[in-house]
Design a protein around this motif. Structure first.
Motif, PDB file in Angstrom:
ATOM      1  N   VAL A 150       0.856  -1.178   0.000  1.00  0.00           N
ATOM      2  CA  VAL A 150       0.000   0.000   0.000  1.00  0.00           C
ATOM      3  C   VAL A 150       0.898   1.237   0.000  1.00  0.00           C
ATOM      4  O   VAL A 150       2.126   1.128   0.012  1.00  0.00           O
ATOM      5  CB  VAL A 150      -0.927   0.013   1.239  1.00  0.00           C
ATOM      6  N   THR A 151       0.290   2.423  -0.004  1.00  0.00           N
ATOM      7  CA  THR A 151       1.107   3.628   0.133  1.00  0.00           C
ATOM      8  C   THR A 151       1.752   3.667   1.516  1.00  0.00           C
ATOM      9  O   THR A 151       1.289   3.024   2.458  1.00  0.00           O
ATOM     10  CB  THR A 151       0.262   4.896  -0.045  1.00  0.00           C
ATOM     11  N   SER A 152       2.790   4.461   1.637  1.00  0.00           N
ATOM     12  CA  SER A 152       3.446   4.616   2.941  1.00  0.00           C
ATOM     13  C   SER A 152       2.475   5.175   3.975  1.00  0.00           C
ATOM     14  O   SER A 152       2.495   4.767   5.146  1.00  0.00           O
ATOM     15  CB  SER A 152       4.660   5.545   2.809  1.00  0.00           C
ATOM     16  N   ASP A 153       1.610   6.109   3.545  1.00  0.00           N
ATOM     17  CA  ASP A 153       0.631   6.679   4.467  1.00  0.00           C
ATOM     18  C   ASP A 153      -0.362   5.618   4.935  1.00  0.00           C
ATOM     19  O   ASP A 153      -0.725   5.558   6.117  1.00  0.00           O
ATOM     20  CB  ASP A 153      -0.127   7.824   3.796  1.00  0.00           C
ATOM     21  N   ALA A 154      -0.833   4.776   4.009  1.00  0.00           N
ATOM     22  CA  ALA A 154      -1.780   3.725   4.375  1.00  0.00           C
ATOM     23  C   ALA A 154      -1.146   2.707   5.307  1.00  0.00           C
ATOM     24  O   ALA A 154      -1.811   2.156   6.191  1.00  0.00           O
ATOM     25  CB  ALA A 154      -2.311   3.037   3.115  1.00  0.00           C
ATOM     26  N   ALA A 155       0.153   2.455   5.119  1.00  0.00           N
ATOM     27  CA  ALA A 155       0.846   1.519   6.011  1.00  0.00           C
ATOM     28  C   ALA A 155       0.910   2.074   7.428  1.00  0.00           C
ATOM     29  O   ALA A 155       0.772   1.329   8.409  1.00  0.00           O
ATOM     30  CB  ALA A 155       2.249   1.232   5.479  1.00  0.00           C
ATOM     31  N   ILE A 156       1.114   3.382   7.549  1.00  0.00           N
ATOM     32  CA  ILE A 156       1.096   4.006   8.874  1.00  0.00           C
ATOM     33  C   ILE A 156      -0.305   3.922   9.478  1.00  0.00           C
ATOM     34  O   ILE A 156      -0.493   3.601  10.652  1.00  0.00           O
ATOM     35  CB  ILE A 156       1.554   5.471   8.767  1.00  0.00           C
ATOM     36  N   HIS A 157      -1.307   4.211   8.643  1.00  0.00           N
ATOM     37  CA  HIS A 157      -2.689   4.304   9.105  1.00  0.00           C
ATOM     38  C   HIS A 157      -3.245   2.957   9.560  1.00  0.00           C
ATOM     39  O   HIS A 157      -3.927   2.865  10.584  1.00  0.00           O
ATOM     40  CB  HIS A 157      -3.541   4.863   7.959  1.00  0.00           C
ATOM     41  N   GLY A 158      -2.965   1.896   8.803  1.00  0.00           N
ATOM     42  CA  GLY A 158      -3.600   0.619   9.106  1.00  0.00           C
ATOM     43  C   GLY A 158      -2.667  -0.557   9.275  1.00  0.00           C
ATOM     44  O   GLY A 158      -3.128  -1.681   9.526  1.00  0.00           O
ATOM     45  N   GLY A 159      -1.350  -0.329   9.144  1.00  0.00           N
ATOM     46  CA  GLY A 159      -0.428  -1.459   9.172  1.00  0.00           C
ATOM     47  C   GLY A 159       0.247  -1.705  10.499  1.00  0.00           C
ATOM     48  O   GLY A 159       1.193  -2.500  10.579  1.00  0.00           O
TER      49      GLY A 159
END
Length: 950
Positions: free
Chosen positions: A796-805
């Motif tokens: 996923v995007t780096s932002d999505a990884a922070i948000h949900g990873g």
């Protein structure tokens, strides 16, 4: 646009001009584009390669080394930042983008190197080359140009006038550029540019006088004859612009041939060739230097003779190479539709373009060179090829002895483009010699490019589109200065906050186009279902108990309970319910769920201070959607990444706008409501990992917005110009972007952000949805169950990884709903992700927690490079226990405006949610939502939402 007036005038219709026009139009303004023709300038004749994935920090240092221009550092950084969402923007226009493969690099002669200057640190930081895949096999700049040109021609806010030549820029008071004089077939006409003018009309490849003045020589050019004649330089100089990089060019080798005004590109089919200067000496490794760098060896002046004795140089090649294929590429020239170079070069030999001879001595005589010297050079080269050694460093594998007959042709460094022109800053404002912006004037593309002599390739086209977008957005956002003296230091021009307030006060349902009305009804239906269901959840019940205990002025219903409370407390309870289960709507660009705060605010005010018609209630809701989305867009993703929850920070503006419109406040009081509400904005994103408070952020925002509007109604005042004020204002404190905010209001009342709201198909964080669908598709298509799966990896995007990873621990429902790892664990276990899975009996199961921890979530720079428009792109890879592997990519989430849920899908979701809440009123609410613009009073809808009316 009326007559010859426009908001933004773009001079030049190539890649930079097209990007500028599209960007300005995307910000809601009217655009006029003028040029001689629609051929596309150098964009259409370029190689078409783009840089989309730079390592920004390292690449910025690399470019600083290349340019040796410290004044350009901010410009470099702006361009590199713009690369990161360029791919996504092109995809939104309809492009298919592919990475250029290794064959493009290794099979090209002279070489196209991935890092043209490999000895300079960071040379690989610009990243790989990409291109737009065109129709009918196009792979060059023509594919890019057709994409941009067609997007411009079909855009309703862009007008293109050709043939039209800009002859002068017009300046108004205080030196502002506010128009341009055009020469057309019927004479010279003045055109007013209300916001500004963008110069994107290329360099001076076809002005030999400017070349002599600044380069010290003149060169043949590959571009359209008669184009890029230096007019942009002269226009900018006419209003006092500073110039920079006037001695810099981008060039490759080519041929200047009799009867052709433009040059033809040099391209070798085989290894049997050398380059020699006018003294017949070889001077470069012909195959090991990047084709953008080789011309520098030809441009040098001989320090002994003080002549440029490599201009021209000569290509000498042998019979095997002659037969191997054409030595020229006419595809990237103006002649591609007129003729193609013959496959065996015989037609060009017969035309006298290529000299032919049996021996090197005879060839030298034909070319006007020293026969003995050329014969000796060929002999030395052949000996080196046989021995596998070359004093110039040519690799043994790239050397082959030359065998006659022999052929030769003059070889020139030919201009792709000049780089010089008016100096510009990081926002593409053109500057005067003192470094101050010339008001109303912007530049883009090769006219005043950031590149200097060390040009790395795939840079001019990238820069053209990035700077075009930047210049167009900046021009669209520019506001004409107010009449009278300039404001004193430390003051602001209160344009944006007041513009939003005036919009809210004046908005009527009749102002909405049918597309916005349909979007509003869809948003209302979806949000009401979410809120009614959310009212049954434990955290909603706790807030409801608080409201009951605080009870005062019991006029507005608390949904799903029959309880009545004050407008502020009812908004608190109902907006908490609206955001109670991660299934409410989303404006992705604003990172904000507008329905959860606007509908409760509008309904609470209507019940308390009504009656309110359905049309006015709907106008109040839309006002909140529009204001909230625009404030959220100005904040951008960085606000979220700093740890703020936009539902709490942006939500107060949306709720205040809705409440102010429902109360009928004028523009001044609405601005005060914004100034009051802004001080109540709050929300921390750590709430996503545990606790119930994330749901309360929505309730607090709605209650604060209603409270702010009620106080403003009584004459209580707020911070003036709260969005813009430079110290302690909303954007200056929360990390927003004033230029983006100004751009967002440029389209106020003509573009409707409510049309960009999407809906959720899963009760999970929106950034997880494409990953969920990718895994769901893999399991279904390949018949896989959890026992078959050895490993799951999701990109996923780096932002999505922070948000949900983050690591999943199984402690809270909110943690489960935000966790991508837990969503995948649910899929592997149940084959689906449903609302019923997010409950205490499931989220803490040890097998699911262990399975979630085994899922790999990767923040992928390659997806980041696709840009904001592709922020939801994800791909999943499943490896099975028997050694198989499957991959699935999903670009956009179901429910996003690009993949909208149908009306039937939304109705089904609504009915399912009301059934889960035990409400019998689905049919009646559906009817009322459909009739909203015609309802005299929304009281019946409010009663049904409150759980009454059976």
């Amino acid at each position: 646009m009326t007559g010859y007036d426009a908001d933004v005038v773009v001079v030049g219709f190539g890649g930079a001009g097209a990007a500028a026009a599209l960007s300005a139009a995307e910000h809601g303004v009217e655009v006029l584009v003028v040029d001689r023709d629609t051929r596309g300038g150098n964009t259409a004749l370029s190689g078409g390669s783009l840089r989309l994935r730079p390592d920004v920090e390292r690449a910025a240092r690399y470019l600083s080394t290349l340019s040796l221009d410290r004044k350009a550092a901010a410009v470099h950084r702006s361009m590199l930042d713009g690369c990161r969402d360029l791919g996504g923007w092109l995809v939104r226009l309809g492009a298919e983008i592919e990475e250029m493969n290794d064959a493009f690099v290794t099979n090209t002669l002279p070489r196209v190197l991935a890092s043209p200057y490999p000895t300079i640190a960071g040379s690989e930081a610009l990243g790989p080359r990409f291109r737009v895949r065109g129709r009918d096999g196009q792979s060059g700049g023509d594919a890019v140009w057709e994409l941009l040109r067609d997007a411009v021609l079909r855009h309703p806010r862009i007008t293109v006038r050709t043939p039209a030549v800009a002859v002068e820029l017009v300046r108004a008071g205080q030196g502002r550029v506010d128009g341009v004089r055009l020469r057309e077939a019927d004479g010279v006409h003045g055109v007013r540019a209300r916001h500004g003018v963008v110069l994107a009309c290329g360099g001076f490849e076809y002005d030999r006088r400017l070349q002599q003045n600044y380069l010290g020589f003149s060169l043949p050019a590959f571009g359209w004859p008669g184009g890029n004649d230096g007019s942009g330089v002269r226009l900018a100089q006419g209003v006092g612009a500073a110039l920079w990089h006037m001695t810099s060019i981008a060039s490759v080798l080519g041929y200047q041939l009799p009867g052709l005004e433009a040059a033809v590109r040099h391209s070798m089919p085989d290894l049997g060739y050398v380059y020699v200067d006018q003294e017949c000496a070889r001077f470069v490794d012909e195959t090991g230097v990047d084709f953008h760098a080789i011309p520098m060896d030809l441009l040098r002046m001989n320090p002994r003779t003080f002549r440029r004795d490599r201009m021209p140089s000569f290509l000498v090649f042998d019979e095997a190479t002659r037969a191997a294929g054409p030595i020229a590429d006419t595809y990237l020239t103006p002649y591609r539709d007129e003729f193609r170079w013959s496959r065996d070069n015989r037609a060009e030999i017969e035309r006298g373009w290529i000299a032919a001879a049996d021996t090197p001595r005879e060839l030298a005589s034909t070319l006007g060179l020293d026969p003995d010297a050329l014969a000796a050079t060929v002999e030395r080269y052949n000996a080196g090829a046989a021995a596998g050694a070359d004093p110039l460093g040519r690799a043994a594998a790239d050397m082959r002895p030359l065998r006659g007959p022999f052929y030769g042709v003059a070889l020139w460094p030919c201009l792709i483009n000049t780089q010089g022109g008016p100096r510009r800053d990081a926002t593409c404002r053109i500057l005067d010699p003192g470094g101050e912006p010339i008001p109303g004037l912007y530049g883009a593309g090769e006219l005043g490019s950031m590149w200097t002599q060390l040009y790395p390739g795939a840079g001019n086209l990238t820069e053209a589109i990035v700077t075009g977008r930047t210049a167009g957005a900046a021009a669209a956002a520019a506001l004409a200065p107010p009449a009278g003296p300039a404001p004193a230091t430390g003051t602001v021009t209160p344009a944006v906050t007041d513009a939003l307030a005036a919009f809210v006060a004046d908005l009527r349902a009749g102002d909405l186009p049918e597309t916005a009305l349909r979007a509003a009804r869809r948003c209302v239906l979806d949000q009401l279902g979410c809120a009614v269901f959310g009212s049954t959840l434990p955290w909603s019940a706790l807030v409801r108990d608080y409201v009951r205990d605080e009870g005062s002025a019991p006029r507005a219903l608390v949904w799903g309970s029959g309880l009545r409370a004050s407008a502020t407390l009812a908004a608190l309870a109902n907006a908490t319910a609206g955001h109670a289960f991660e299934i409410d709507d989303l404006h992705a660009g604003a990172c904000f769920h507008p329905g959860a705060v606007t509908l409760p605010a509008a309904t609470a005010v209507a019940e308390t201070f009504g009656p309110l018609s359905g049309a006015d209630w709907l106008a109040a809701v839309v006002a909140g959607y529009e204001v909230g989305a625009r404030v959220g867009l100005a904040l951008g993703i960085d606000h979220f990444l700093a740890g703020h929850h936009p539902q709490g920070t942006v939500g107060v503006f949306a709720a205040a706008a809705t409440a102010a419109r429902a109360l009928g406040l004028d523009a001044a009081a609405t601005a005060d409501a914004f100034g009051i509400a802004a001080s109540m904005s709050a929300g921390l994103m750590a709430a996503q990992e545990g606790g119930m408070v994330k749901r309360l952020h929505s309730g607090h925002a709605a209650a604060s917005g209603v409270q702010a509007a009620l106080l403003a109604r009584r004459g209580f005042t707020g911070i003036k110009s709260v969005l813009e004020v430079p110290f302690g204002g909303f954007l200056s404190t929360m990390g927003g972007d004033q230029a983006k905010l100004r751009a967002s209001v440029a389209g106020l009342g003509s573009t409707w952000e409510i049309e960009q709201v999407g809906f959720k198909a899963y009760a999970s964080c929106a950034t997880n949805h494409t990953s969920i669908e990718a895994v769901e598709l893999l399991l279904a298509r390949h018949g896989l169950a959890a026992a078959d799966v050895a490993r799951v990896e999701v990109h996923v995007t780096s932002d999505a990884a922070i948000h949900g990873g983050y690591e999943y621990l199984g402690r809270e429902v909110i943690e489960a709903q935000m966790s991508l790892r837990f969503a995948v664990a649910l899929l592997l276990t149940y084959g689906t992700v449903e609302a019923a899975h997010f409950r205490d009996g499931v989220i803490a199961r040890e097998d699911l927690v262990a399975l979630a921890k085994s899922v790999d979530v990767v923040g992928d720079p390659g997806i980041d490079a696709l840009g904001e428009a592709r922020r939801f792109t994800a791909w999943a890879r499943i490896e099975t226990v028997d050694g198989r592997a499957f991959r699935q990519e999903v670009d956009d989430r179901k429910g996003d405006p690009s993949r909208p849920l149908s009306d039937a899908d939304l109705e089904r979701k609504f009915r399912d949610l009301l059934a889960a809440a035990g409400s019998p009123h689905a049919d009646r609410i559906l009817r009322l939502v459909g009739d909203l613009p015609r309802l005299d009073d929304i009281a019946e809808l409010a009663v049904l939402l409150g759980g009454e009316g059976a």
